[in-house]
Design a protein around this motif. Sequence first.
Motif, short mmCIF file in Angstrom:
data_model
loop_
_atom_site.label_atom_id
_atom_site.label_comp_id
_atom_site.label_asym_id
_atom_site.label_seq_id
_atom_site.Cartn_x
_atom_site.Cartn_y
_atom_site.Cartn_z
N THR A 158 -5.37 -16.11 1.71
CA THR A 158 -5.75 -14.89 2.39
C THR A 158 -4.52 -14.06 2.72
O THR A 158 -4.61 -13.07 3.41
CB THR A 158 -6.51 -15.19 3.68
OG1 THR A 158 -5.70 -16.01 4.52
CG2 THR A 158 -7.81 -15.88 3.39
N SER A 159 -3.37 -14.49 2.21
CA SER A 159 -2.16 -13.71 2.46
C SER A 159 -2.19 -12.47 1.58
O SER A 159 -2.66 -12.50 0.46
CB SER A 159 -0.92 -14.54 2.12
OG SER A 159 -0.90 -14.85 0.75
N VAL A 160 -1.69 -11.36 2.08
CA VAL A 160 -1.74 -10.10 1.38
C VAL A 160 -0.38 -9.44 1.43
O VAL A 160 0.18 -9.27 2.50
CB VAL A 160 -2.78 -9.15 2.02
CG1 VAL A 160 -2.82 -7.83 1.28
CG2 VAL A 160 -4.15 -9.79 2.02
N GLN A 197 -5.32 -11.24 -2.00
CA GLN A 197 -6.50 -11.62 -1.22
C GLN A 197 -7.71 -11.87 -2.11
O GLN A 197 -8.48 -12.81 -1.90
CB GLN A 197 -6.81 -10.51 -0.20
CG GLN A 197 -7.84 -10.90 0.84
CD GLN A 197 -8.03 -9.81 1.86
OE1 GLN A 197 -8.77 -8.86 1.63
NE2 GLN A 197 -7.32 -9.90 2.98
N ILE A 198 -7.90 -11.03 -3.11
CA ILE A 198 -9.01 -11.20 -4.06
C ILE A 198 -8.52 -12.08 -5.20
O ILE A 198 -7.53 -11.76 -5.86
CB ILE A 198 -9.50 -9.85 -4.58
CG1 ILE A 198 -10.00 -8.97 -3.42
CG2 ILE A 198 -10.62 -10.04 -5.61
CD1 ILE A 198 -10.34 -7.55 -3.82
N LYS A 708 -1.79 -9.78 -8.63
CA LYS A 708 -0.91 -10.93 -8.61
C LYS A 708 -1.68 -12.24 -8.63
O LYS A 708 -1.19 -13.26 -9.13
CB LYS A 708 -0.02 -10.86 -7.37
CG LYS A 708 1.04 -11.95 -7.27
CD LYS A 708 1.90 -11.77 -6.03
CE LYS A 708 2.95 -12.87 -5.90
NZ LYS A 708 3.79 -12.68 -4.69
N SER A 709 -2.89 -12.23 -8.11
CA SER A 709 -3.72 -13.43 -8.06
C SER A 709 -4.38 -13.75 -9.40
O SER A 709 -5.07 -14.76 -9.51
CB SER A 709 -4.78 -13.29 -6.97
OG SER A 709 -5.57 -12.12 -7.20
N GLY A 753 -5.07 -5.33 6.64
CA GLY A 753 -5.28 -6.73 6.28
C GLY A 753 -6.36 -6.99 5.27
O GLY A 753 -6.69 -8.15 5.00
N ARG A 754 -6.92 -5.95 4.67
CA ARG A 754 -8.01 -6.14 3.71
C ARG A 754 -7.68 -5.43 2.40
O ARG A 754 -7.23 -4.29 2.41
CB ARG A 754 -9.31 -5.62 4.29
CG ARG A 754 -10.48 -5.63 3.33
CD ARG A 754 -11.80 -5.39 4.03
NE ARG A 754 -12.19 -6.55 4.81
CZ ARG A 754 -13.33 -6.62 5.50
NH1 ARG A 754 -14.15 -5.59 5.53
NH2 ARG A 754 -13.63 -7.71 6.18
N GLN A 755 -7.92 -6.14 1.30
CA GLN A 755 -7.66 -5.56 -0.02
C GLN A 755 -8.90 -4.82 -0.52
O GLN A 755 -10.03 -5.31 -0.41
CB GLN A 755 -7.27 -6.65 -1.03
CG GLN A 755 -6.91 -6.11 -2.40
CD GLN A 755 -6.56 -7.19 -3.39
OE1 GLN A 755 -6.58 -8.38 -3.07
NE2 GLN A 755 -6.26 -6.81 -4.62
#
Length: 784
Positions: A158-160, A197-198, A708-709, A753-755
């Motif tokens: 959940t790190s962004v 995050q996603i 990045k994820s 804090g939200r993507q």
Amino acid sequence: MTATRMRQNFGARLLLLGALIGFVLSIFNYFWTGNGIHGTGGVLLVIITSAVMIILGAALAHWRTSSSRTHGILLVLLLIVILGTAFAAYLLEAWWVLGAATLALIGWLVDIGSDTTPQAVSASGLTVAVFALSASLGALLFGYTPEIRADENSLTSTSVTQAASSTPASGQVNVRYQGWYTFNGDLKAQKFSAATQITPQNVGDLKKAWEVHTGDVSTGDDTVPASDWSATPLFVNDTVYVGTPFYRIFALAPDTGKVKWSFNPHSTLKALTQPDMKSRGVAYWQAADPIAQKTCQKMIYMGTMDAKLFAVDADTGKLCESFADHGVLDINQWNTSNNKWPLSILQPPTVYKNQLFIGWAGKDWADSEAPPGTVFAVDAQTGKLNWTFNAIPPQEAKKTGTANVWASMSVDPEHGILYLPVSSPSPNFYGGNRTEKLPLATSVTALDTKTGKVLWSRQLVHHDLWDYDSNAAPTLVDLKQDGKTIPALVETSKMGFIFVLNRLTGEPVYPITEHPVPASDASGEHAAPTQPYPEVLEPTVGSFPGISKLADWASFGECSRTYKELRHDGLYTPPSVKGSLAYPSTAGGIEWGGGAVDPRSNVYVVNSSAVAQVYQLIPREEYEKKTKNGTPDGYYAQTGAPYGFYLHNFVNRWGMPCWKPPYGSLSAYNLDTGKLLWRKPFGEVQKWGFYMPDSWGSVTIGAPLITKSGVIFIGGSMDARVRAIDLKSGDVLWKAQVDAPAVANPSSYVYRGRQYIVFVVGGNAILKPQVSDQIVAYTLPDNS
């Protein structure tokens, strides 16, 4: 009442119930705008067949005491209608309607067991119906996937983090842009988000966070031409900025979509150079050290088709009076050679340090002599002209034109180099009047950002006769080979070729060799004897795949007959008087969006079309006769050349492509090795509402985004869906229906804090006649 009669009545009622439910659902589908099939001929067909099913079902119940022959005929007709309705619902992906048709089929099966049914009808019909029922149930079980969901409990992080920056200019040492701040995400055109995050594990949980409808949309049925909206939504200055095809600017709250302010330039809404109202959005600039209480320390720029560039304060939406003429720069003041139409500013400027780099779009295929290709560098605060780049030498400019930069550009901030994708010269499909070499045309060219001096140039098509413009900003990436780091760029092409060059020198990273190509048979034309072929990265489009048997059969051999009449000697077959098959054509190959790269792994992803078109040169006298009472669709004058031109897609009388699919694909490459990692058909063809098989893919416009994820986000398909795709495998992880094809580059940002993933949904007539004014953002739910 006997058991047989009860079973008959029950079967007929069940059939009628299914037909009635299907009828009502189809009417709902026809008028509900959020389902991707509203207003289509396919849904209308299902409404009609459901109504016929109701009538025949009522007749079956009413004439129960009639002869067994009448009963049998009704059952046969009903089976045909039920199966046709079910198949149409399946192609429409209208799963509830398919369920209703399945219910009607079950009722038919119950009725067919009656003693009054002829034995031949009962036996053969039962076999067909059981098979159809199995197929329908299978489609319902496995086809109903409007959103493909992943494991809900496998959120790994959940790190962004998301920060993109441009190298500070002299006197601008504190400038650091945060977010998605250019048309391509950053100056290097990487379209990469460092947000994590996603993930592939939780992307299936995405939900709609907000949507906005701007009101700036046209179908072309009134005085305003149809809209064609391909704007990238920018996120910078804690705001989402979007420009519309009517040239308005919207500033939106990132978490709610609430309009902070809007700006209306009250521009002319006419198709001056393009067939539609077009815009690819806005650009952003900010001062290094903003002065408190002083306006226009942060600015938004919006161009128009009539060659105006507007500059407004990014915080208020008010015109910046100190920029050019009270906030408006007239680009057409520099249109001094072959001034036949305005220099349309449809692509937002590229912003670097304190300069704007401005290219322009023109009127395609109309004239031999046209405004010559130029790029203007102006001061970002004042609009003062700093320098001009000319792609065509002045001595040649009077007899040709264009070779302009109508697409986006990229910048190497470390070395101060601007990279231009330069388009083809005019006239686009005949070069007999431009026999001198034009080395900067259809090229990727590097300029010094301070002076506009050409540092190097690499021509991708010699003596371009196919409108194979260099049409996307080069993607800048550092490759790793043999323990060394190579400063590279990746330039895509309409031919499906991918050129990888050293961005400091223009020399190939992977070999490029000259291959012999077909000669022209048109009088006065001398096609280039060779063309450059990149040798390592596999092209996104291969050789012509052959004639589609389905399209040929449906048109009674029209496709194969036409193919035999055309000239086709492979790629780079010149246009001809008899008509030449171009594959891929000016429609692509790879279009203006280009690709996206993960700069950590150097995995590069690009979407590509595979479109065949017919190019026919028409001698001037014959062209004038054909167009004396008006210009039919597909005819282009090329005024000043000995030939007019006729261009059309290679389709049969029903509009079906005459060549084999796939028609669109998504590919991933390892740029360090040049290896193709995977390639899959992308999107779905949709005609009259009906979805064709996934294996066909879709013609595609727009570009992907990589996180990045390891998630790819992309719109760009005919079926008006946006998708999340696994970077490792190419598998679709999630998809959502939007109001029209999302033919724009998506963007990603993190706010509080939200993507968020944001798509502009505008549509494009190249894909299908469906337009919208929707901006939609997706995010994970609160409990993810």
